[in-house]
Motif scaffolding. Structure first.
Motif, PDB file in Angstrom:
ATOM      1  N   VAL A 293     -38.826  27.284   3.135  1.00 30.25           N
ATOM      2  CA  VAL A 293     -39.152  28.210   2.056  1.00 30.25           C
ATOM      3  C   VAL A 293     -38.799  27.551   0.723  1.00 30.25           C
ATOM      4  O   VAL A 293     -37.754  26.910   0.595  1.00 30.25           O
ATOM      5  CB  VAL A 293     -38.401  29.547   2.216  1.00 30.25           C
ATOM      6  CG1 VAL A 293     -38.676  30.468   1.036  1.00 30.25           C
ATOM      7  CG2 VAL A 293     -38.816  30.232   3.514  1.00 30.25           C
ATOM      8  N   PHE A 294     -39.671  27.733  -0.260  1.00 28.19           N
ATOM      9  CA  PHE A 294     -39.453  27.199  -1.599  1.00 28.19           C
ATOM     10  C   PHE A 294     -38.159  27.759  -2.186  1.00 28.19           C
ATOM     11  O   PHE A 294     -37.938  28.970  -2.188  1.00 28.19           O
ATOM     12  CB  PHE A 294     -40.643  27.587  -2.484  1.00 28.19           C
ATOM     13  CG  PHE A 294     -40.575  27.069  -3.891  1.00 28.19           C
ATOM     14  CD1 PHE A 294     -40.936  25.767  -4.191  1.00 28.19           C
ATOM     15  CD2 PHE A 294     -40.168  27.890  -4.929  1.00 28.19           C
ATOM     16  CE1 PHE A 294     -40.902  25.288  -5.495  1.00 28.19           C
ATOM     17  CE2 PHE A 294     -40.119  27.432  -6.231  1.00 28.19           C
ATOM     18  CZ  PHE A 294     -40.486  26.121  -6.510  1.00 28.19           C
ATOM     19  N   VAL A 295     -37.311  26.881  -2.693  1.00 26.48           N
ATOM     20  CA  VAL A 295     -36.038  27.285  -3.289  1.00 26.48           C
ATOM     21  C   VAL A 295     -36.272  27.634  -4.760  1.00 26.48           C
ATOM     22  O   VAL A 295     -36.803  26.818  -5.512  1.00 26.48           O
ATOM     23  CB  VAL A 295     -34.989  26.161  -3.170  1.00 26.48           C
ATOM     24  CG1 VAL A 295     -33.713  26.544  -3.906  1.00 26.48           C
ATOM     25  CG2 VAL A 295     -34.691  25.869  -1.701  1.00 26.48           C
ATOM     26  N   PRO A 296     -35.906  28.839  -5.200  1.00 28.21           N
ATOM     27  CA  PRO A 296     -36.174  29.218  -6.596  1.00 28.21           C
ATOM     28  C   PRO A 296     -35.434  28.319  -7.576  1.00 28.21           C
ATOM     29  O   PRO A 296     -34.276  27.976  -7.370  1.00 28.21           O
ATOM     30  CB  PRO A 296     -35.675  30.668  -6.675  1.00 28.21           C
ATOM     31  CG  PRO A 296     -34.711  30.809  -5.546  1.00 28.21           C
ATOM     32  CD  PRO A 296     -35.219  29.913  -4.460  1.00 28.21           C
ATOM     33  N   ARG A 297     -36.133  27.960  -8.663  1.00 21.95           N
ATOM     34  CA  ARG A 297     -35.553  27.121  -9.709  1.00 21.95           C
ATOM     35  C   ARG A 297     -35.006  28.002 -10.821  1.00 21.95           C
ATOM     36  O   ARG A 297     -35.591  29.028 -11.166  1.00 21.95           O
ATOM     37  CB  ARG A 297     -36.615  26.213 -10.311  1.00 21.95           C
ATOM     38  CG  ARG A 297     -37.041  24.962  -9.586  1.00 21.95           C
ATOM     39  CD  ARG A 297     -37.007  24.892  -8.135  1.00 21.95           C
ATOM     40  NE  ARG A 297     -37.714  23.686  -7.640  1.00 21.95           N
ATOM     41  CZ  ARG A 297     -37.963  23.465  -6.377  1.00 21.95           C
ATOM     42  NH1 ARG A 297     -37.590  24.339  -5.449  1.00 21.95           N
ATOM     43  NH2 ARG A 297     -38.607  22.365  -6.003  1.00 21.95           N
ATOM     44  N   ARG A 298     -33.917  27.541 -11.411  1.00 23.12           N
ATOM     45  CA  ARG A 298     -33.317  28.322 -12.485  1.00 23.12           C
ATOM     46  C   ARG A 298     -34.239  28.417 -13.707  1.00 23.12           C
ATOM     47  O   ARG A 298     -34.185  29.398 -14.441  1.00 23.12           O
ATOM     48  CB  ARG A 298     -31.970  27.713 -12.891  1.00 23.12           C
ATOM     49  CG  ARG A 298     -30.931  27.743 -11.786  1.00 23.12           C
ATOM     50  CD  ARG A 298     -30.551  29.157 -11.385  1.00 23.12           C
ATOM     51  NE  ARG A 298     -29.844  29.839 -12.434  1.00 23.12           N
ATOM     52  CZ  ARG A 298     -28.526  29.793 -12.599  1.00 23.12           C
ATOM     53  NH1 ARG A 298     -27.771  29.098 -11.777  1.00 23.12           N
ATOM     54  NH2 ARG A 298     -27.954  30.460 -13.582  1.00 23.12           N
ATOM     55  N   ARG A 299     -35.102  27.431 -13.921  1.00 24.18           N
ATOM     56  CA  ARG A 299     -35.990  27.505 -15.077  1.00 24.18           C
ATOM     57  C   ARG A 299     -36.964  28.679 -14.959  1.00 24.18           C
ATOM     58  O   ARG A 299     -37.478  29.167 -15.967  1.00 24.18           O
ATOM     59  CB  ARG A 299     -36.765  26.202 -15.268  1.00 24.18           C
ATOM     60  CG  ARG A 299     -37.767  25.874 -14.173  1.00 24.18           C
ATOM     61  CD  ARG A 299     -38.631  24.678 -14.538  1.00 24.18           C
ATOM     62  NE  ARG A 299     -39.519  24.306 -13.437  1.00 24.18           N
ATOM     63  CZ  ARG A 299     -39.222  23.446 -12.489  1.00 24.18           C
ATOM     64  NH1 ARG A 299     -38.037  22.846 -12.499  1.00 24.18           N
ATOM     65  NH2 ARG A 299     -40.075  23.168 -11.523  1.00 24.18           N
ATOM     66  N   THR A 300     -37.223  29.119 -13.728  1.00 23.50           N
ATOM     67  CA  THR A 300     -38.158  30.226 -13.529  1.00 23.50           C
ATOM     68  C   THR A 300     -37.565  31.543 -14.010  1.00 23.50           C
ATOM     69  O   THR A 300     -38.285  32.534 -14.161  1.00 23.50           O
ATOM     70  CB  THR A 300     -38.577  30.300 -12.052  1.00 23.50           C
ATOM     71  OG1 THR A 300     -39.060  29.005 -11.633  1.00 23.50           O
ATOM     72  CG2 THR A 300     -39.696  31.305 -11.823  1.00 23.50           C
ATOM     73  N   GLU A 301     -36.279  31.568 -14.287  1.00 22.04           N
ATOM     74  CA  GLU A 301     -35.681  32.759 -14.895  1.00 22.04           C
ATOM     75  C   GLU A 301     -36.358  33.071 -16.236  1.00 22.04           C
ATOM     76  O   GLU A 301     -36.421  34.231 -16.648  1.00 22.04           O
ATOM     77  CB  GLU A 301     -34.178  32.550 -15.099  1.00 22.04           C
ATOM     78  CG  GLU A 301     -33.403  32.445 -13.792  1.00 22.04           C
ATOM     79  CD  GLU A 301     -31.922  32.168 -14.015  1.00 22.04           C
ATOM     80  OE1 GLU A 301     -31.550  31.869 -15.177  1.00 22.04           O
ATOM     81  OE2 GLU A 301     -31.155  32.261 -13.049  1.00 22.04           O
ATOM     82  N   PHE A 302     -36.871  32.038 -16.894  1.00 22.91           N
ATOM     83  CA  PHE A 302     -37.566  32.239 -18.167  1.00 22.91           C
ATOM     84  C   PHE A 302     -38.817  33.086 -17.972  1.00 22.91           C
ATOM     85  O   PHE A 302     -39.153  33.927 -18.812  1.00 22.91           O
ATOM     86  CB  PHE A 302     -37.917  30.884 -18.779  1.00 22.91           C
ATOM     87  CG  PHE A 302     -38.598  30.964 -20.128  1.00 22.91           C
ATOM     88  CD1 PHE A 302     -37.959  31.547 -21.210  1.00 22.91           C
ATOM     89  CD2 PHE A 302     -39.873  30.449 -20.313  1.00 22.91           C
ATOM     90  CE1 PHE A 302     -38.577  31.627 -22.460  1.00 22.91           C
ATOM     91  CE2 PHE A 302     -40.499  30.515 -21.546  1.00 22.91           C
ATOM     92  CZ  PHE A 302     -39.846  31.107 -22.627  1.00 22.91           C
ATOM     93  N   LEU A 303     -39.519  32.887 -16.872  1.00 26.39           N
ATOM     94  CA  LEU A 303     -40.692  33.708 -16.569  1.00 26.39           C
ATOM     95  C   LEU A 303     -40.295  35.173 -16.439  1.00 26.39           C
ATOM     96  O   LEU A 303     -40.976  36.068 -16.958  1.00 26.39           O
ATOM     97  CB  LEU A 303     -41.361  33.207 -15.286  1.00 26.39           C
ATOM     98  CG  LEU A 303     -42.668  33.874 -14.858  1.00 26.39           C
ATOM     99  CD1 LEU A 303     -43.527  32.892 -14.053  1.00 26.39           C
ATOM    100  CD2 LEU A 303     -42.434  35.128 -14.012  1.00 26.39           C
ATOM    101  N   VAL A 304     -39.205  35.431 -15.742  1.00 22.46           N
ATOM    102  CA  VAL A 304     -38.723  36.810 -15.586  1.00 22.46           C
ATOM    103  C   VAL A 304     -38.369  37.410 -16.943  1.00 22.46           C
ATOM    104  O   VAL A 304     -38.730  38.556 -17.244  1.00 22.46           O
ATOM    105  CB  VAL A 304     -37.511  36.853 -14.629  1.00 22.46           C
ATOM    106  CG1 VAL A 304     -36.917  38.260 -14.564  1.00 22.46           C
ATOM    107  CG2 VAL A 304     -37.923  36.390 -13.238  1.00 22.46           C
ATOM    108  N   GLU A 305     -37.680  36.642 -17.765  1.00 22.90           N
ATOM    109  CA  GLU A 305     -37.309  37.129 -19.098  1.00 22.90           C
ATOM    110  C   GLU A 305     -38.539  37.487 -19.920  1.00 22.90           C
ATOM    111  O   GLU A 305     -38.565  38.522 -20.610  1.00 22.90           O
ATOM    112  CB  GLU A 305     -36.482  36.062 -19.816  1.00 22.90           C
ATOM    113  CG  GLU A 305     -35.123  35.806 -19.179  1.00 22.90           C
ATOM    114  CD  GLU A 305     -34.494  34.498 -19.643  1.00 22.90           C
ATOM    115  OE1 GLU A 305     -35.036  33.893 -20.604  1.00 22.90           O
ATOM    116  OE2 GLU A 305     -33.485  34.078 -19.055  1.00 22.90           O
ATOM    117  N   GLN A 306     -39.562  36.647 -19.845  1.00 25.40           N
ATOM    118  CA  GLN A 306     -40.786  36.906 -20.594  1.00 25.40           C
ATOM    119  C   GLN A 306     -41.497  38.150 -20.072  1.00 25.40           C
ATOM    120  O   GLN A 306     -42.049  38.944 -20.849  1.00 25.40           O
ATOM    121  CB  GLN A 306     -41.714  35.692 -20.519  1.00 25.40           C
ATOM    122  CG  GLN A 306     -41.205  34.480 -21.272  1.00 25.40           C
ATOM    123  CD  GLN A 306     -41.086  34.744 -22.770  1.00 25.40           C
ATOM    124  OE1 GLN A 306     -42.030  35.183 -23.415  1.00 25.40           O
ATOM    125  NE2 GLN A 306     -39.919  34.486 -23.319  1.00 25.40           N
TER     126      GLN A 306
END
Length: 274
Positions: free
Chosen positions: A87-100
């Motif tokens: 399973v793809f491990v979530p990246r911390r940079r993707t937190e920016f997508l959630v914030e947006q």
């Protein structure tokens, strides 16, 4: 987590008389090239189901297994997201997508996490919104199984299938946030990925076709039929693909902008339905 740049025998390779000390775990991880050996040691010791499991866990990390798979979870926006092999491990940079997404639609009532992987994005959005109807979808059965563990406690539903074909028809025209962490690595560059990704994550979660945008274009084209008026589509992309991604969103009839976080090297294309 940082890549283990080389693999060497661990000081724990011989079974000890009891569980290894923290100092021994740190030494083993440092010898294997782990940059944050102290932090990783603490995580492994805390995650071990029993003292006797510590040494085998350290051995797995020392041979290059990503730390998230060793301990069974990844941190994402303050939540522990269960992860497992394949399973793809979530990246911390993707937190920016959630914030947006939360900034764009703070009152969202219906959320879809497409290409959900572990379900980290959906779980974070549901947590941030409180009470939203959450759906997640992925084509990979391992991802679907893992995502259920992460979104079910939040009342979310997970569906298996190819992009929008996985979603219940009743969601058409009702989705306020459509987050799609699509694969966007060009096929010819898959060999350049870090070993953690190449060896332990599914190709379907990484390979985006010739220019990396095959799945993104499909998502952009299909999104308007699922978004509510004013609903938004958000997709993470690389900086050099951003212009083409924006064009794909615009061609689908979405009002489009690019959000960038230089600190996290994160680029998110946001499209809003009329």
């Amino acid at each position: 987590m940082p890549h283990v740049p080389y693999r060497s025998p661990s000081p724990l390779s011989s079974p000890p008389s009891g569980p290894p000390s923290r100092d021994a775990v740190v030494a083993a991880l440092r010898a294997a090239g782990c940059v944050f050996a102290e932090d990783e040691a603490d995580m492994i010791i805390a995650a071990a189901p029993a003292p006797g499991d510590i040494a085998p866990m350290v051995e797995r990390r020392a041979t290059g297994l990503p730390l998230e798979l060793v301990v069974g979870w990844a941190e994402f926006r303050g939540r522990r997201i269960t992860v497992e092999f394949g399973v793809f491990v979530p990246r911390r940079r993707t937190e920016f997508l959630v914030e947006q997404a939360l900034a764009q639609a703070p009152g969202a009532a219906v959320v879809v996490d497409l290409c959900c992987g572990s379900g980290a994005v959906g779980a974070a959005l549901a947590d941030g919104l409180g009470g939203a109807e959450l759906h997640a979808a992925d084509i990979d059965p391992a991802a679907v199984r893992c995502a259920r563990r992460n979104v079910a406690p939040l009342g979310g539903r997970v569906h298996r299938g190819d992009l929008f074909a996985a979603l219940p028809g009743e969601l058409r025209g009702r989705v306020d946030i459509l987050a799609a962490n699509v694969p966007y690595v060009p096929s010819g560059e898959m060999g350049l990925l870090p070993p953690e990704a190449r060896e332990y994550e599914p190709r379907v979660a990484l390979d985006g076709g010739a220019d990396g945008l095959d799945v993104l274009r499909r998502v952009a084209a299909g999104a308007p039929g699922w978004l509510a008026p004013g609903g938004c589509l958000l997709v993470e992309i690389s900086s050099r693909q951003a212009e083409s991604a924006v064009d794909a969103f615009t061609a689908a009839g979405l009002r489009t902008r690019l959000a960038v976080c230089e600190e996290r090297y994160a680029h998110v294309v946001i499209g809003v339905a009329a």
